[in-house]
Design a protein around this motif. Structure first.
Motif, short mmCIF file in Angstrom:
data_model
loop_
_atom_site.label_atom_id
_atom_site.label_comp_id
_atom_site.label_asym_id
_atom_site.label_seq_id
_atom_site.Cartn_x
_atom_site.Cartn_y
_atom_site.Cartn_z
N GLN A 183 -12.58 123.45 56.72
CA GLN A 183 -12.89 124.30 57.87
C GLN A 183 -13.24 125.71 57.42
N GLN A 184 -12.52 126.19 56.39
CA GLN A 184 -12.81 127.52 55.87
C GLN A 184 -14.19 127.60 55.23
N GLN A 185 -14.66 126.45 54.73
CA GLN A 185 -15.99 126.40 54.13
C GLN A 185 -17.08 126.13 55.17
N GLY A 186 -16.66 125.99 56.43
CA GLY A 186 -17.61 125.73 57.49
C GLY A 186 -18.16 124.32 57.47
N LEU A 187 -17.38 123.39 56.94
CA LEU A 187 -17.81 122.00 56.83
C LEU A 187 -16.91 121.12 57.68
N PRO A 188 -17.41 119.97 58.15
CA PRO A 188 -16.57 119.05 58.93
C PRO A 188 -15.50 118.42 58.06
N VAL A 189 -14.44 117.97 58.69
CA VAL A 189 -13.32 117.36 57.96
C VAL A 189 -13.78 116.09 57.25
N ILE A 190 -14.54 115.26 57.98
CA ILE A 190 -15.06 114.03 57.38
C ILE A 190 -16.33 114.39 56.61
N HIS A 191 -16.14 114.69 55.34
CA HIS A 191 -17.24 115.14 54.50
C HIS A 191 -16.93 114.72 53.07
N TYR A 192 -17.97 114.42 52.31
CA TYR A 192 -17.76 113.92 50.95
C TYR A 192 -17.09 114.97 50.04
N GLN A 193 -17.11 116.24 50.42
CA GLN A 193 -16.47 117.28 49.63
C GLN A 193 -14.98 117.42 49.94
N ASN A 194 -14.50 116.71 50.96
CA ASN A 194 -13.08 116.75 51.29
C ASN A 194 -12.31 116.09 50.15
N GLU A 195 -11.52 116.87 49.43
CA GLU A 195 -10.84 116.37 48.22
C GLU A 195 -9.86 115.26 48.54
N MET A 196 -9.19 115.37 49.66
CA MET A 196 -8.23 114.34 50.03
C MET A 196 -8.94 113.03 50.36
N LEU A 197 -10.07 113.12 51.02
CA LEU A 197 -10.87 111.93 51.32
C LEU A 197 -11.37 111.28 50.03
N GLN A 198 -11.78 112.10 49.09
CA GLN A 198 -12.22 111.59 47.79
C GLN A 198 -11.10 110.79 47.12
N MET A 199 -9.89 111.33 47.17
CA MET A 199 -8.76 110.67 46.52
C MET A 199 -8.45 109.32 47.15
N GLN A 200 -8.56 109.24 48.47
CA GLN A 200 -8.27 107.97 49.14
C GLN A 200 -9.30 106.91 48.77
N VAL A 201 -10.56 107.32 48.67
CA VAL A 201 -11.62 106.38 48.30
C VAL A 201 -11.42 105.89 46.88
N ILE A 202 -11.09 106.81 45.98
CA ILE A 202 -10.88 106.44 44.57
C ILE A 202 -9.72 105.47 44.44
N GLN A 203 -8.62 105.75 45.14
CA GLN A 203 -7.45 104.88 45.05
C GLN A 203 -7.73 103.51 45.66
N LEU A 204 -8.49 103.50 46.75
CA LEU A 204 -8.85 102.22 47.38
C LEU A 204 -9.72 101.39 46.44
N ILE A 205 -10.68 102.02 45.82
CA ILE A 205 -11.55 101.31 44.88
C ILE A 205 -10.73 100.77 43.70
N TRP A 206 -9.78 101.55 43.24
CA TRP A 206 -8.92 101.15 42.12
C TRP A 206 -8.10 99.91 42.47
N VAL A 207 -7.47 99.92 43.63
CA VAL A 207 -6.66 98.77 44.05
C VAL A 207 -7.53 97.55 44.32
N MET A 208 -8.65 97.76 44.98
CA MET A 208 -9.56 96.65 45.26
C MET A 208 -10.13 96.07 43.97
N GLY A 209 -10.33 96.93 42.98
CA GLY A 209 -10.81 96.46 41.69
C GLY A 209 -9.79 95.54 41.03
N ILE A 210 -8.52 95.92 41.11
CA ILE A 210 -7.45 95.07 40.56
C ILE A 210 -7.43 93.74 41.31
#
Length: 252
Positions: A196-223
């Protein structure tokens, strides 16, 4: 004396974990006995060392890159043993006791090296060191710790109000629930506020927390995809063990 050498003694746990993942006899329990019985017993017999480094020694230690090398080696060995662990659970005919021992051992590794080493590297300003911290946290499905700890728990104006800090006389069960859920929610709050401070929506590829969830999901699904749903489930159990280890440690 080379002060950094003493930290390599913790690598004994790596060796015992490897034995646990490659044997089906009493070696399966060796890392757990070493970490949860032998070391606490030895500490009871030893007098605590309250001495700190002198100012000169502290300056020299900060310039000594070998301290960082120990951390890098720990992350690499930890990741290698993660794959050894996952592969070991694919062995047919394993008893329930052996599976429990190996899962608990991997949870121990993630709760010690995975979290503690990541905690140390996460406080560094170098991007590659922070990246190594996130990789280590990925093995515990605890990547949000990097975000919440550095921007919430540490930088918060009042630490007692952070979910990762226990209040006086709080029970371990109440603290565990509050900290695990609260830390995760607070990490989202921190990441969303930054967007929000960067003037970007919460659901955005630059959201670091969103990035982490995607990475962890890919990791588990890969296993799951490469090793099967049972191995993925066993792995998730190791992550749950980590939650207990890290939060019970912070309680005390």
């Amino acid at each position: 004396m080379v002060h950094w050498l003493k930290y390599t003694t913790s690598f004994v746990l790596f060796l015992l974990a490897y034995m646990a993942f490659t044997h089906t006899n009493w070696w399966c329990w060796s890392a757990l006995v070493y970490a949860w019985l032998l070391i606490p017993f030895v500490e009871l017999l030893q007098q605590p060392n309250t001495a700190n480094l002198s100012e000169t020694e502290e300056i020299a230690a900060k310039k000594d890159r070998m301290y960082d090398v120990v951390l890098y080696v720990a992350v690499i060995i930890h990741i290698v043993l993660m794959f050894v662990f996952l592969h070991s659970l694919q062995t047919t005919g394993l008893s329930v006791a052996v599976r429990i021992a190996r899962i608990a051992t991997m949870g121990l590794l993630c709760g010690t090296f995975g979290i503690n080493v990541a905690h140390e590297l996460g406080h560094r300003i170098n991007q590659y060191k922070q990246a190594m911290a996130k990789i280590a946290l990925l093995t515990s499905l605890y990547m949000h710790f990097f975000l919440e700890h550095n921007r919430g728990h540490i930088s918060g104006w009042q630490r007692l109000k952070t979910p990762g800090t226990a209040s006086l006389q709080v029970s371990v069960y109440r603290f565990w629930i509050r900290s695990v859920i609260g830390t995760y929610v607070n990490a989202w709050r921190i990441a969303n506020k930054y967007m929000q401070q960067q003037g970007l929506p919460v659901i955005h590829y630059q959201n670091e927390m969103l990035q982490m969830q995607v990475i962890q999901l890919i990791w588990v699904m890969g296993i799951w995809f490469f090793m099967g749903w049972k191995i993925a489930l066993y792995y998730i159990v190791t992550a749950i063990i980590v939650f207990f280890i890290i939060r019970n440690r912070e309680l005390y």
